[in-house]
Design an enzyme around this catalytic site. Structure first.
Site, PDB file in Angstrom:
ATOM      1  N   SER A   1      -5.714 -10.615 -16.742  1.00  0.00           N
ATOM      2  CA  SER A   1      -4.267 -10.440 -16.685  1.00  0.00           C
ATOM      3  C   SER A   1      -3.782  -9.635 -17.876  1.00  0.00           C
ATOM      4  O   SER A   1      -4.379  -9.691 -18.959  1.00  0.00           O
ATOM      5  CB  SER A   1      -3.558 -11.800 -16.659  1.00  0.00           C
ATOM      6  OG  SER A   1      -3.832 -12.523 -17.851  1.00  0.00           O
TER       7      SER A   1
ATOM      8  N   ASP B   1     -10.702   0.235   7.476  1.00  0.00           N
ATOM      9  CA  ASP B   1      -9.466  -0.524   7.651  1.00  0.00           C
ATOM     10  C   ASP B   1      -8.292   0.415   7.430  1.00  0.00           C
ATOM     11  O   ASP B   1      -8.346   1.346   6.631  1.00  0.00           O
ATOM     12  CB  ASP B   1      -9.400  -1.773   6.760  1.00  0.00           C
ATOM     13  CG  ASP B   1      -9.412  -1.470   5.272  1.00  0.00           C
ATOM     14  OD1 ASP B   1      -9.847  -0.370   4.875  1.00  0.00           O
ATOM     15  OD2 ASP B   1      -8.991  -2.348   4.497  1.00  0.00           O
TER      16      ASP B   1
ATOM     17  N   ASP C   1     -11.625  -4.748   2.645  1.00  0.00           N
ATOM     18  CA  ASP C   1     -12.571  -3.657   2.420  1.00  0.00           C
ATOM     19  C   ASP C   1     -14.017  -4.097   2.650  1.00  0.00           C
ATOM     20  O   ASP C   1     -14.847  -3.308   3.116  1.00  0.00           O
ATOM     21  CB  ASP C   1     -12.424  -3.110   0.998  1.00  0.00           C
ATOM     22  CG  ASP C   1     -11.160  -2.290   0.811  1.00  0.00           C
ATOM     23  OD1 ASP C   1     -10.620  -1.815   1.820  1.00  0.00           O
ATOM     24  OD2 ASP C   1     -10.721  -2.128  -0.336  1.00  0.00           O
TER      25      ASP C   1
ATOM     26  N   CYS D   1       0.807  -1.220   0.000  1.00  0.00           N
ATOM     27  CA  CYS D   1       0.000   0.000   0.000  1.00  0.00           C
ATOM     28  C   CYS D   1       0.839   1.268   0.000  1.00  0.00           C
ATOM     29  O   CYS D   1       0.282   2.373  -0.099  1.00  0.00           O
ATOM     30  CB  CYS D   1      -0.964  -0.015   1.187  1.00  0.00           C
ATOM     31  SG  CYS D   1      -2.349  -1.148   0.955  1.00  0.00           S
TER      32      CYS D   1
ATOM     33  N   ASP E   1     -14.475   2.603   2.288  1.00  0.00           N
ATOM     34  CA  ASP E   1     -13.614   1.494   1.890  1.00  0.00           C
ATOM     35  C   ASP E   1     -14.131   0.719   0.689  1.00  0.00           C
ATOM     36  O   ASP E   1     -13.365   0.041   0.008  1.00  0.00           O
ATOM     37  CB  ASP E   1     -13.432   0.536   3.079  1.00  0.00           C
ATOM     38  CG  ASP E   1     -12.742   1.231   4.238  1.00  0.00           C
ATOM     39  OD1 ASP E   1     -11.569   1.610   4.077  1.00  0.00           O
ATOM     40  OD2 ASP E   1     -13.372   1.407   5.290  1.00  0.00           O
TER      41      ASP E   1
ATOM     42  N   SER F   1     -17.471   9.864   0.447  1.00  0.00           N
ATOM     43  CA  SER F   1     -16.985   9.898   1.826  1.00  0.00           C
ATOM     44  C   SER F   1     -15.650   9.183   2.000  1.00  0.00           C
ATOM     45  O   SER F   1     -15.231   8.927   3.128  1.00  0.00           O
ATOM     46  CB  SER F   1     -18.022   9.256   2.754  1.00  0.00           C
ATOM     47  OG  SER F   1     -18.240   7.897   2.408  1.00  0.00           O
ATOM     48  N   SER F   2     -14.985   8.865   0.877  1.00  0.00           N
ATOM     49  CA  SER F   2     -13.693   8.148   0.938  1.00  0.00           C
ATOM     50  C   SER F   2     -13.821   6.848   1.723  1.00  0.00           C
ATOM     51  O   SER F   2     -12.916   6.465   2.470  1.00  0.00           O
ATOM     52  CB  SER F   2     -12.606   9.033   1.565  1.00  0.00           C
ATOM     53  OG  SER F   2     -12.444  10.220   0.840  1.00  0.00           O
TER      54      SER F   2
ATOM     55  N   LYS G   1       0.279   3.386  -3.209  1.00  0.00           N
ATOM     56  CA  LYS G   1      -0.923   4.194  -3.448  1.00  0.00           C
ATOM     57  C   LYS G   1      -0.560   5.603  -3.906  1.00  0.00           C
ATOM     58  O   LYS G   1       0.428   6.181  -3.444  1.00  0.00           O
ATOM     59  CB  LYS G   1      -1.732   4.314  -2.154  1.00  0.00           C
ATOM     60  CG  LYS G   1      -2.785   3.248  -1.944  1.00  0.00           C
ATOM     61  CD  LYS G   1      -3.638   3.618  -0.739  1.00  0.00           C
ATOM     62  CE  LYS G   1      -4.826   2.696  -0.576  1.00  0.00           C
ATOM     63  NZ  LYS G   1      -5.684   3.115   0.551  1.00  0.00           N
TER      64      LYS G   1
END
Length: 341
Positions: free
Chosen positions: A135, A221, A86, A12, A46, A43-44, A15
């Site tokens: 993929s 999270d 999430d 992460c 998850d 609201s951002s 990001k």
């Protein structure tokens, strides 16, 4: 393993910064509002939540990133656990997952096999079905999942519904980004990476299931934006948060690595984004500040729970072997969003 061993910005930490995302998202045309979309990106939160009946809604999310460890099987487990998280953060139950794969055609395909085996292990552990994927050939490895879950529309855990006097409970230790960075440059203590891997490969399933026995007002999270970045997203117009730094659970060596400036660029982006909303008391060390800004990969759940439910909830979490802790509480709205003591 070439690129996998020293991949830049793994997990992460890869990001995009919160400031960049906020700027981009503000320019996306939203179109006509769909009343069945109960949670979007405003609201951002998850994951997205879409109502399909009076008592059922779909939880939809995806997450993928480059490796942060040199074992492809472990990397697959971590990436999958992170994506599945999430759904748990929304109070949902995972049902299906799709693989997302970017892989160099010239690299050993056995490596890709190990990554996907690791991911499948965690999907199976979640009680879900791996239903396919997509993929592409790329110049570096990336892996993750698109995940679908279900939740009762009346029992969704949104991230910004905390109330004054709610207690904050964190279910995993902090310090994953610092530990992985120290390991990459050969300065991690013995056992430090093992502790981080154990944390990152642990599903948040059990914590989410236990939480349903209690009055949870908000949940998120803790991942790439760090503890403070995700806590700041939980703040609403009625509350501020007070954090007891001594109570924060920490992975072995993480504070030492911060003291040695084994920091990540992502942590600095997190600091730049949220620091103006945070008041640090005089006794808070630089290392503790960095720990709280440190980007987590497959981090724990951060619950805002009714005060009377906090201790029994914590006891249940600990009885399951989770390193959960009460790390603070919400208050009536103050000048700053977050106060660290």
């Amino acid at each position: 393993m070439e690129d996998i061993v020293f991949c830049k910005g793994g997990g992460c930490t890869a990001k995009l910064g919160a400031d960049v995302l906020k700027h981009i998202l503000s320019k996306i045309p939203k179109g006509e509002k769909d009343i069945s979309l109960l949670v979007g990106y405003d609201s951002s939160d998850d994951a997205a939540v879409y109502r399909i009946s009076d008592d059922m809604a779909i939880v939809q999310t995806l997450d993928f990133f480059p490796p942060m460890v040199d074992d492809p099987y472990i990397f697959g487990q971590i990436a999958a656990a992170n994506a599945l998280s999430d759904v748990y953060a929304m109070g949902g139950e995972v049902k299906t997952a799709l693989n997302i794969v970017c892989f160099p055609e010239k690299m050993d395909l056995n490596i890709l096999g190990k990554i996907m085996q690791g991911g499948a292990k965690k999907v199976n552990e979640a009680g879900a079905t791996l239903a396919g994927g997509h993929s592409i050939a790329d110049d570096s490895v990336k892996y993750g999942l698109s995940v679908m879950g279900l939740v009762n529309p009346d029992k969704i855990y949104e991230n910004n519904k905390a109330e004054p006097a709610d207690i904050l409970i964190l279910t995993k230790k902090l310090g994953v980004g610092l530990v992985c960075n120290a390991q990459r440059v050969g300065q991690a203590f013995k056992g430090s990476l093992d502790e981080a891997i154990e944390s990152m490969t642990t599903l948040n399933k059990k914590a989410s299931e236990i939480s349903r026995n209690y009055e949870i007002h908000a949940c998120t999270d803790v991942t790439g934006f760090g503890f403070l970045g995700h806590l700041n997203e939980m703040i609403n117009n009625n509350v501020s948060a007070e954090i007891d730094s001594i109570s924060i659970p920490v992975i072995k060596g993480a504070l030492h690595y911060a003291e040695e400036f084994l920091l990540t660029a992502a942590a600095q982006r997190n600091r730049n984004h949220v620091a103006d909303n945070v008041d640090f008391s005089e006794n808070i060390t630089f290392a503790m500040e960095e720990l709280l800004f440190d980007p987590q990969t497959s981090g724990g759940l951060l619950f805002a729970v009714k005060k009377e439910d906090a201790l029994p909830f914590l006891k249940e979490l600990k009885n399951e072997g989770l390193p959960a802790a009460i790390v603070g509480h919400f208050t009536q709205k103050k000048e700053k969003n977050i106060y660290i003591k």
